[in-house]
Structure formats: structure tokens, C-alpha cells
Design an enzyme around this catalytic site. Sequence first.
Site, PDB file in Angstrom:
ATOM      1  N   ASP A  24     -51.862  43.655  64.407  1.00 28.91           N
ATOM      2  CA  ASP A  24     -51.617  44.526  63.257  1.00 28.91           C
ATOM      3  C   ASP A  24     -51.479  45.986  63.679  1.00 28.91           C
ATOM      4  OD1 ASP A  24     -51.264  45.142  60.621  1.00 28.91           O
ATOM      5  OD2 ASP A  24     -53.376  45.002  60.080  1.00 28.91           O
ATOM      6  N   ARG A  37     -39.773  51.332  61.738  1.00 27.11           N
ATOM      7  CA  ARG A  37     -40.784  50.282  61.910  1.00 27.11           C
ATOM      8  C   ARG A  37     -40.377  49.268  62.979  1.00 27.11           C
ATOM      9  NH1 ARG A  37     -44.692  49.519  58.074  1.00 27.11           N
ATOM     10  NH2 ARG A  37     -44.637  47.289  58.451  1.00 27.11           N
ATOM     11  N   HIS A  41     -42.486  47.230  66.052  1.00 27.22           N
ATOM     12  CA  HIS A  41     -42.549  45.798  66.399  1.00 27.22           C
ATOM     13  C   HIS A  41     -42.108  45.566  67.847  1.00 27.22           C
ATOM     14  CE1 HIS A  41     -43.700  44.896  62.398  1.00 27.22           C
ATOM     15  NE2 HIS A  41     -42.536  45.201  61.848  1.00 27.22           N
ATOM     16  N   GLU A  71     -46.018  34.879  54.537  1.00 24.97           N
ATOM     17  CA  GLU A  71     -45.919  35.973  53.554  1.00 24.97           C
ATOM     18  C   GLU A  71     -45.014  37.116  54.053  1.00 24.97           C
ATOM     19  OE1 GLU A  71     -48.991  34.544  54.437  1.00 24.97           O
ATOM     20  OE2 GLU A  71     -48.783  33.289  52.653  1.00 24.97           O
ATOM     21  N   LEU A 134     -53.115  29.595  81.000  1.00 26.82           N
ATOM     22  CA  LEU A 134     -53.291  29.941  79.583  1.00 26.82           C
ATOM     23  C   LEU A 134     -52.430  29.069  78.671  1.00 26.82           C
ATOM     24  CD1 LEU A 134     -54.335  32.024  77.412  1.00 26.82           C
ATOM     25  CD2 LEU A 134     -52.227  33.307  77.865  1.00 26.82           C
ATOM     26  N   LEU A 198     -58.634  38.189  57.306  1.00 32.02           N
ATOM     27  CA  LEU A 198     -58.037  37.125  58.115  1.00 32.02           C
ATOM     28  C   LEU A 198     -56.565  36.922  57.774  1.00 32.02           C
ATOM     29  CD1 LEU A 198     -59.012  35.141  60.245  1.00 32.02           C
ATOM     30  CD2 LEU A 198     -59.841  33.639  58.443  1.00 32.02           C
TER      31      LEU A 198
HETATM   32  C1  FPP Z   1     -48.196  43.559  61.740  1.00 32.82           C
HETATM   33  O1  FPP Z   1     -48.014  44.967  61.798  1.00 32.82           O
HETATM   34  C2  FPP Z   1     -47.257  42.931  62.597  1.00 32.82           C
HETATM   35  C3  FPP Z   1     -46.342  41.995  62.211  1.00 32.82           C
HETATM   36  C4  FPP Z   1     -46.181  41.518  60.829  1.00 32.82           C
HETATM   37  C5  FPP Z   1     -45.394  41.426  63.151  1.00 32.82           C
HETATM   38  C6  FPP Z   1     -45.961  41.141  64.518  1.00 32.82           C
HETATM   39  C7  FPP Z   1     -44.801  41.134  65.403  1.00 32.82           C
HETATM   40  C8  FPP Z   1     -44.791  41.589  66.659  1.00 32.82           C
HETATM   41  C9  FPP Z   1     -45.971  42.029  67.419  1.00 32.82           C
HETATM   42  C10 FPP Z   1     -43.493  41.691  67.360  1.00 32.82           C
HETATM   43  C11 FPP Z   1     -42.823  40.416  67.603  1.00 32.82           C
HETATM   44  C12 FPP Z   1     -43.456  39.701  68.690  1.00 32.82           C
HETATM   45  C13 FPP Z   1     -42.861  38.735  69.377  1.00 32.82           C
HETATM   46  C14 FPP Z   1     -43.619  38.055  70.412  1.00 32.82           C
HETATM   47  C15 FPP Z   1     -41.464  38.342  69.130  1.00 32.82           C
HETATM   48  P1  FPP Z   1     -47.554  45.729  60.485  1.00 32.82           P
HETATM   49  O2  FPP Z   1     -46.071  45.779  60.487  1.00 32.82           O
HETATM   50  O3  FPP Z   1     -48.137  45.073  59.276  1.00 32.82           O
HETATM   51  O4  FPP Z   1     -48.163  47.126  60.732  1.00 32.82           O
HETATM   52  P2  FPP Z   1     -48.693  48.133  59.611  1.00 32.82           P
HETATM   53  O5  FPP Z   1     -49.852  47.458  58.927  1.00 32.82           O
HETATM   54  O6  FPP Z   1     -49.112  49.316  60.414  1.00 32.82           O
HETATM   55  O7  FPP Z   1     -47.545  48.412  58.694  1.00 32.82           O
END
Ligand code: FPP
Length: 245
Positions: A24, A37, A41, A71, A134, A198
Site C-alpha cells: 500500500d 499515480r 505503481h 475491488e 521462495l 486487511l
Molecule cells: C496500493 O497502493 C497498491 C495497489 C492497489 C496496486 C499494487 C500494485 C503494485 C505494487 C504494482 C504492480 C506490481 C506488479 C508485480 C505487477 P494505492 O494505490 O492504494 O496507494 P495509495 O493508498 O497511496 O493511494
Amino acid sequence: MVPEAVCMSENQTGLPVHIGIIMDGNGRWAKKRGLPRKLGHKAGANTFREIARYANKIGIQYMTAYVFSTENWKRPKEEVDSIIELLRAYLNEMDGYAKENIRVRFLGDRTAFDQDIQQKMQRAEEKSASATGLNLSLAINYGGRAELVHAARKLAAAAAAGELSPSDIDEDMMGRYLYTCDLPDVDLIIRPSGEYRLSNFLIWQAAYAEYVFLDQVLWPDFKPATLDQALAEYQRRNRRFGGIG
Ligand code: FPP
């Protein structure tokens, strides 16, 4: 199915057998830098790569990361598309994991993705199937509730077909109908970025997990030393599994 002794115990080093990570804070990391954003990512995907390698190096047996939830489709299309493109690029480099002795799995409903992505997932799983380091799982189009519904439907179908009786269903059998059927329960859930929840991640498997929430770190800034810090915190916990310890 992993034997119960593995499901609910630390290994001999006191490390958790199975770590879950909620990655997150990508969006906030990008915002702080005045970036879109999607670059958050991208940085998050780089961090994921580094942490998976480090977990393998220090002997973690199972790590599951929350990449995309059921979601997350509610996000703007541009953002969803950027995460799927990252996934596609990431899948292209996955042959490297087998060489590093990392076994890859994908948890969730993959039928929502384009055929090429589904094929790449299958290929990565097959190519790395004999790796003994792993066990790295990526939860993609995954939700804990959806996983339970999926399992309930399969159990109901098996019962309707006369293959089992409702009274045969117990916790062990339920576990075998989940996406995580060949993974042990999760011992430690790590969530950076100051959110204390969670979010529908591994809700069955985390029944006795320890939680480490890191307020000061956004996922793209998560370093091997941050994982060490979470592991040290875990090692200080006294796990009782409902007993008196
Ligand atoms: C949450 O941060 C993150 C996600 C919903 C996406 C997680 C994706 C990655 C780490 C990148 C893709 C990874 C791979 C391996 C392809 P958020 O966007 O909710 O952050 P915020 O709460 O600060 O807005």
C-alpha cells in the site's frame, strides 16, 4: 495440502513460514513527488521485485503479495490499465524467477484478464514449478470473500454430484478448495503506509496471523531493512493459537 505442523509454526530460525504483504501507498508516494499515480505503481513493482529476491535470499519459504484486488476494478480505467500493463511487463521477465529458484503462483480469478496474460501466468507457474526456494504468490483479481464464494460453489457442486456429503466438509477440506490450497496459513501480514486493515486479503488464511503495520513507510520506499524490521517485530510476538502459551 501442507501438513498442519507446517501451517501453524515458525521454522527453526523463528522466521515466519508464510508472509503476506499488502503493498500500500503507491499513490501517495507518487503524489508526494508530483508524479502520476501510475509511476507510483511502477516504483511499487520495482520494490516488489527487490523484496521478493531478498526474501528468497534470507530463506523465507512463502511470500504472498496483494497486487490487484477484486475491488481495485473500481479505480479509474487509466489506473487499472496501467497496473495491467505493469503486470504484463512483469510477466515477461518471469523466466528469471525459475533461474533464481523462486516458485511463482497466481491467486485469484485470472479469467478476467486477456488471453496473453493468462498464458504468461500459466507459463511462469509451469517453468518455476520445480523451484525449491521462495514460494512467491501474487494475488491478482483476488478477494478473500470471492475466494470463499468460489470454494463454496465448488463444494456445493461436488455435494450435488454425490461426490461428498455436507457433513464431510470441515476446515481442512475448505482449505483445499481455496486458491491457496497448497500454501500454509499466513503467519505474518505486513502493511506499510499507515492503514490498519486487511482489505479482504487472505481473510481465511490469516485467522491466526500476526500483523505488522508500518506507519512511516510507503510501499515504494520499503527496503530489505524494512522487512528485517518487520521480522524482528514478529519474533518478539508470543503466538498462542487460542491456547495459553
Ligand atoms: C496500493 O497502493 C497498491 C495497489 C492497489 C496496486 C499494487 C500494485 C503494485 C505494487 C504494482 C504492480 C506490481 C506488479 C508485480 C505487477 P494505492 O494505490 O492504494 O496507494 P495509495 O493508498 O497511496 O493511494
